[in-house]
Motif scaffolding. Structure first.
Motif, short mmCIF file in Angstrom:
data_model
loop_
_atom_site.label_atom_id
_atom_site.label_comp_id
_atom_site.label_asym_id
_atom_site.label_seq_id
_atom_site.Cartn_x
_atom_site.Cartn_y
_atom_site.Cartn_z
N PRO A 148 10.77 8.57 7.81
CA PRO A 148 11.45 9.87 7.78
C PRO A 148 12.81 9.81 7.10
N LYS B 38 13.34 9.33 -2.25
CA LYS B 38 14.57 10.08 -2.01
C LYS B 38 15.02 9.86 -0.58
N LYS B 39 16.23 9.37 -0.44
CA LYS B 39 16.72 9.04 0.90
C LYS B 39 17.18 10.28 1.65
N PHE B 40 16.93 10.26 2.94
CA PHE B 40 17.39 11.34 3.83
C PHE B 40 18.91 11.32 3.87
N MET C 42 -3.35 -1.40 -5.00
CA MET C 42 -2.03 -1.31 -4.35
C MET C 42 -1.07 -2.44 -4.71
N GLY D 191 13.34 8.18 4.26
CA GLY D 191 13.19 7.99 2.82
C GLY D 191 13.56 6.59 2.36
N LEU D 192 13.31 5.62 3.20
CA LEU D 192 13.63 4.24 2.83
C LEU D 192 12.38 3.54 2.29
N ASN D 193 12.57 2.27 1.91
CA ASN D 193 11.48 1.45 1.43
C ASN D 193 11.27 0.32 2.43
N CYS E 126 0.82 -1.20 0.00
CA CYS E 126 0.00 0.00 0.00
C CYS E 126 0.86 1.26 0.00
N GLY E 127 2.13 1.13 0.42
CA GLY E 127 3.03 2.27 0.33
C GLY E 127 2.98 3.22 1.52
N ARG E 128 2.16 2.90 2.52
CA ARG E 128 2.07 3.79 3.68
C ARG E 128 3.40 3.90 4.41
N ILE F 109 4.97 1.11 -5.85
CA ILE F 109 4.73 1.46 -4.46
C ILE F 109 5.03 2.94 -4.19
N LEU G 128 6.32 3.82 3.14
CA LEU G 128 7.22 4.74 2.42
C LEU G 128 6.86 6.18 2.74
N ASP G 129 5.55 6.43 2.86
CA ASP G 129 5.12 7.78 3.20
C ASP G 129 5.52 8.14 4.63
N SER H 183 8.80 -1.51 3.16
CA SER H 183 8.10 -2.68 2.61
C SER H 183 9.11 -3.68 2.06
#
Lengths: 439, 333
Positions: free
Chosen positions: A376, B327-329, B272, A378-380, A368-370, B277, A372-373, A382
Motif C-alpha cells: 500500500p 509510485k510511492k505513497f 517473471m 508503493g514500495l519495492n 513475480c511482482g506480487r 518487476i 509490489l502490487d 522484493s
C-alpha cells in the motif's frame, strides 16, 4: 462505493469465531502483573513499594516525560513484587505485581461524575494524560500527545479508526455494537478538544451491523459514519486517511501533517470513562481467538491479567498451539510464553493450532511482482528483501524508501516464495538505526 | 491450568505476518506447464514421434541436470517445483521437430546448468534459460536447427520451409501460392497446420493457455498484447517494402501468427524472473521486444527474431528496474 487505496490484500478474515459473541467480563486475576511501560515513549517509574496496599485506579507509576502514559493499579491488593517480568513487546520490563485482595475497591473519589461539556480543552488533555490513555489499536501512542498538536499544524478532521482490518480481531466490532454511547461521547470530547467540527468514523464493510449501530449512535452529531471496502490494511492510519480525506500523509510525516487526528474505537471509550467518570485506563476489551482456543471470546479484562488466565477463561487449549500471537495475525507479535500480562495495547491474543500459521519454506525471489502490487506504500518489497538478505541496509534506506514501510505484511502474505520480507525490513531498520546512533 | 498441558518449547516465534496466501512457486510453475501442454501435445500429434521424443528428452534431461547441479552445489533439490520441467518444455517447444533428440539434451544442459544455475539458480538468472538454450543450439548446429519437416498445405503443396523462411527467401507471393490463398494461410497458421518449431505453431491453443495465465494473475495482459501489437503495427508499416516499396502494405495478421511470436509473447516475455518487476517496466520490455522482433524479421539475416529480441530485452531488465519504480505513497510528482 468508496474509492480504495492502492495495493492491499484480501485474507480470510476469520472473524466468525468471535464476531457474534458479546463481550464478557473476565474474572479478576489472582495477581496482576502491570508493566511500567505499556506505551510508545518514555517508561514510567514505580511510585509504590513492595508491600504497599493499593486500590483499583490508583496511580502506581509515572514520569515527567510528556510522551509517556501513567500506569494505574487495575485491581486492589498488596504490591507483591516490583521487578523484571516478561513483556509481550519489549521482552522484559519492570513490572509491579499486585496480589488481589478480592475487594476490587476503587481508590478514593472514583468513580466521579463530571460534565465534560464544561471542561476546557486543556483540562481534558490533563485528564487524559493523568488517566494514562494510549492508542488501544496496538500502537499505544499516548492519546494526550495526539490531543495537543503543535500550533503550526491545523487540524481539520478527526477520524475514528473502526476499520479493524486485522483478521480474527472483533473487539472493536463488539464495542461498536455494545458501547455506542461511550464511543460517541469519547469522539465528541476529542473533537471538542481538538477544536474540529468534521468527524468521520471509518468501518470496514464486513461489519454491516457495526456500521448500522454507529450510524444510529452518531445520528445528529454531524459525524459521518462511512463503510469502507474490506481490504487489508484499511486500518493502517495512512490508508484510512487517504481513503476518507483523499490526502496522503507525506513520506516521514504524521497524520497531523494533513490536518488529521486518528484514534481507535477502544480509545474513544476510554477517553469517555476518564473524562466523565475519572476512571483511568485499567481494563480493555480484547479478542481471544484461534483454532487452538476451546471457546474463543471477546473479553473485558483488567490490565495485568496474564495471557494464561485469559486463555483459561476461554476454556483453555484444545490442542498444542503452534503459535501464540499478541494482536492480529498480520502485524501481531509471536510470543514464547503465555506468562505475559495483557497490556493497554493488547487488542487480541491468538493461539494458532498446528497448520493455522502457514509459514512455508522460504525460497529465492522469483520477481513475480506480487509484493509490489500488494504494497500500500508503493514500495519495492522484493528489492528490500534482497537488500536485507545481503545486509545492504544503507542502499535499502537511500534508494528504496526503507523507512516508509509500515510493516503491514501484505507483501509476505502474497509472496509465493514465502519470503520473510518484513523480517528483512525490520532487520534493515534496526541496522540503520544502530548505524545512525553510532554516529 | 492451560499452561501445564502445553509445551512452550514448541511455540513458533517467527516474525509477522502469521498467515499467508496459498500461492506458491510450484503452483505457478505447474500451472504454466499445464497451460503449455495442449500446444505441446498438438506439436507431438502434428509433427510426429521425433517431435515428441525431442520434448520428452528435453524435459527429462532438464530435470536431471537440475538434480545434478543441486546435488553438486549441496543445495536443496527443487526438481518437484516444476521450474526445470518448464524450462525443458519451453526450450523444446521452440526447437525444430526433426532435431535429433540428443541435441535437445544439450540445449537443456545449457539452459539449466549455464543459463540458470551458473547465474545463481532460481530467480537469479538474467536471461530466459530456454531461449539461451535455443540460441546456443542455433550457433552449434545451424543446419539441424533450420531443417524443418515437410508440410502439406490444404491445396496439396508440399514445402519444407517455414512460412517466415518462405517470406524471407521467396517473397510474399510465393507464400500465398503455397497455401492457395491468404485465408487458407491464416487458417492453417491459426490452427497450427504449418511448418515451424514443435510447440509454436498452434496459435489458438497457445492463446487459450495464455488467457488462462492472465485470468490466474500470473501474467499481466499488457505484456503479450503490447508485444504482439507492436509486431503487428511494425510489420504492417514496414513489412511490405520489398514487394510494393510503400509503407503500410505488410501483412500484420501473418506476422502475428508466424514464428515464435505467440509462444514468445505469452510464455517467454512474461517469464517473471527475467522481465522487469513493475507493470510499467514490463510495458517497456514488451514494446522493446516487439520492435526488436520487427527489426530482426525485416532487416536481419534471420527470418525469425522473437528469441533474440527477448534475450536482448532481458539484458535491459536490471536497468529498467533501476529506473522504473512504483509510485510511492505520500510522495508527490
Amino acid at each position: 462505493m468508496m474509492k480504495s487505496f492502492r495495493g492491499g490484500i484480501h485474507p480470510n478474515d476469520s472473524k466468525s469465531y468471535t464476531a457474534d459473541k458479546p463481550v464478557v467480563t473476565a474474572p479478576l486475576p489472582g495477581k496482576a502483573i502491570i508493566p511500567v511501560q505499556q506505551h510508545a515513549g518514555a517508561p514510567c517509574a514505580p511510585i509504590v513499594a513492595k508491600g504497599d496496599l493499593v486500590k483499583k485506579g490508583q496511580l502506581i507509576a509515572t514520569t515527567d516525560a510528556f510522551v509517556s502514559a501513567n500506569v494505574h493499579a487495575s485491581i486492589s491488593g498488596k504490591v507483591a513484587d516490583i521487578g523484571e517480568y516478561p513483556h509481550p513487546i519489549f521482552g522484559t520490563c519492570t513490572a509491579i505485581v499486585i496480589e488481589n485482595d478480592g475487594q476490587d475497591e476503587w481508590v478514593e473519589g472514583l468513580p466521579l461524575k463530571r460534565d465534560w461539556q464544561t471542561l476546557s480543552a486543556d483540562e481534558v488533555r490533563k485528564i487524559i494524560r493523568e488517566a494514562g490513555i494510549v492508542g488501544m489499536g496496538g500502537a499505544t501512542f499516548p492519546t494526550h500527545v495526539k490531543m495537543a498538536p503543535p500550533a503550526d499544524k491545523k487540524i481539520d478532521v478527526f477520524i475514528l479508526n473502526a476499520a479493524e482490518c486485522e483478521p480474527y480481531l472483533t473487539a472493536d466490532h463488539r464495542m461498536m455494537l455494545e458501547e455506542g454511547d461511550r464511543i460517541v461521547t469519547g469522539v465528541k470530547i476529542m473533537m471538542k478538544t481538538l477544536g474540529v467540527t468534521k468527524g468521520i468514523v471509518g468501518i470496514e464493510d464486513n461489519k454491516k451491523d457495526s456500521i448500522e449501530a454507529m450510524t444510529k449512535a452518531f445520528a445528529g452529531t454531524g459525524v459521518d459514519v462511512v463503510g469502507l471496502p474490506t481490504k487489508y490494511p484499511q486500518g493502517a492510519e495512512k490508508m484510512l486517511i487517504a481513503v476518507l480525506t483523499g490526502k496522503e500523509v507525506p513520506s516521514g510525516g504524521l497524520p497531523m501533517d494533513v490536518g488529521a487526528v486518528v484514534s481507535n474505537v477502544g480509545t474513544a471509550a476510554a477517553v469517555c470513562d476518564a473524562v466523565t467518570q475519572g476512571i483511568p485506563l485499567i481494563e480493555r476489551v480484547t479478542t481471544i481467538s484461534g483454532k487452538a482456543i476451546k471457546e474463543p471470546k471477546n473479553i473485558l479484562v483488567r490490565v495485568g491479567t496474564t495471557f494464561s488466565d485469559a486463555i483459561d477463561f476461554c476454556g483453555g487449549f484444545v490442542s498444542q498451539p503452534e503459535k501464540i500471537i499478541l494482536g492480529g495475525p498480520m502485524m501481531g507479535t509471536a510470543q514464547s510464553t503465555i506468562d505475559l500480562p495483557i497490556i493497554k495495547g493488547t487488542s487480541g491474543i491468538l493461539a494458532f493450532a498446528e497448520g493455522e500459521a502457514n509459514t512455508g519454506v522460504e525460497s529465492p525471489c522469483i520477481r513475480c511482482g506480487r509484493c509490489l502490487d500488494a504494497c500500500p506504500m508503493g514500495l519495492n518489497p522484493s528489492m528490500l528483501s534482497i537488500l536485507g538478505e545481503r545486509d545492504l541496509y544503507h542502499e535499502a534506506k537511500e534508494d528504496y524508501a526503507l523507512l516508509d514501510c509500515i510493516e503491514c505484511g501484505s507483501c509476505v502474505y502474497t509472496c509465493p516464495a514465502k519470503r520473510n520480507i518484513v523480517q528483512y525490513i525490520k532487520y534493515c531498520k534496526a541496522q540503520s538505526r544502530a548505524q545512525s546512533a553510532a554516529k | 491450568m492451560a499452561e501445564e498441558k502445553i509445551n512452550k518449547e514448541l511455540f513458533n516465534v517467527s516474525i509477522s505476518p502469521h498467515i499467508r496466501s496459498k500461492e506458491s512457486i510450484s503452483k505457478i510453475m505447474w500451472t504454466v506447464n499445464i497451460t503449455l501442454l495442449p500446444a505441446a501435445l498438438f506439436g507431438a500429434y502434428y509433427f510426429g514421434l521425433n517431435a515428441l521424443m525431442v520434448m520428452v528428452v528435453g524435459v527429462l534431461s532438464a530435470v536431471l541436470f537440475e538434480y545434478l547441479v543441486q546435488k553438486i552445489r549441496k543445495k536443496p533439490i527443487t526438481i518437484a517445483d516444476g521450474s526445470a520441467v518448464l524450462t525443458g518444455l519451453l526450450l523444446t517447444m521452440c526447437l525444430p521437430p526433426t532435431l535429433p533428440p540428443y541435441m535437445a539434451a544439450v540445449g537443456s544442459f545449457i539452459a539449466i546448468v549455464i543459463a540458470k544455475h551458473a547465474m545463481g539458480g532460481l530467480g537469479q538468472n538474467i536471461f530466459n534459460p530456454a531461449h539461451i538454450g535455443r540460441a546456443a543450439l542455433m550457433v552449434s548446429w545451424p543446419v539441424a536447427m533450420t531443417t524443418w519437416s515437410s508440410m502439406t498445405t490444404s491445396i496439396d503443396v508440399v514445402s519444407a520451409a517455414t512460412p517466415l523462411n518462405m517470406l524471407k527467401q521467396q517473397g510474399y507471393g510465393a507464400l500465398i501460392d503455397t497455401f492457395g490463398s491468404a485465408g487458407n494461410m491464416y487458417q492453417a497458421m491459426f490452427l497450427g497446420f504449418r511448418n515451424g518449431s514443435i510447440g509454436e505453431t498452434c496459435t489458438v491453443l497457445l492463446i487459450l493457455g495464455g488467457l488462462f495465465l492472465i485470468y490466474k494473475g500470473y501474467v499481466n495482459w499488457q505484456v503479450p498484447v503490447i508485444m504482439i501489437a507492436t509486431v503487428a503495427v511494425g510489420t504492417w508499416a514496414f513489412g511490405g517494402l520489398k514487394e510494393f516499396g510503400t509503407l503500410f502494405s505488410g501483412d500484420p495478421i501473418f506476422h502475428m501468427m508466424a514464428g515464435g511470436l505467440i509462444i514468445g509473447a505469452f510464455f517467454m516475455a512474461t517469464d517473471m524472473v527475467t522481465i522487469p518487476i513493475t507493470k510499467k517496466g514490463q510495458i517497456i520490455f514488451a514494446l522493446g521486444a516487439g520492435i526488436l522482433t520487427v527489426l530482426i524479421r525485416l532487416k536481419g539475416g534471420y527470418p525469425e527474431g522473437v528469441c533474440y529480441a527477448i534475450l536482448l530485452m532481458n539484458c535491459l531488465t536490471p536497468l529498467i528496474d533501476r529506473f522504473v519504480q512504483p509510485k510511492k505513497f505520500g510522495v508527490r510528482g
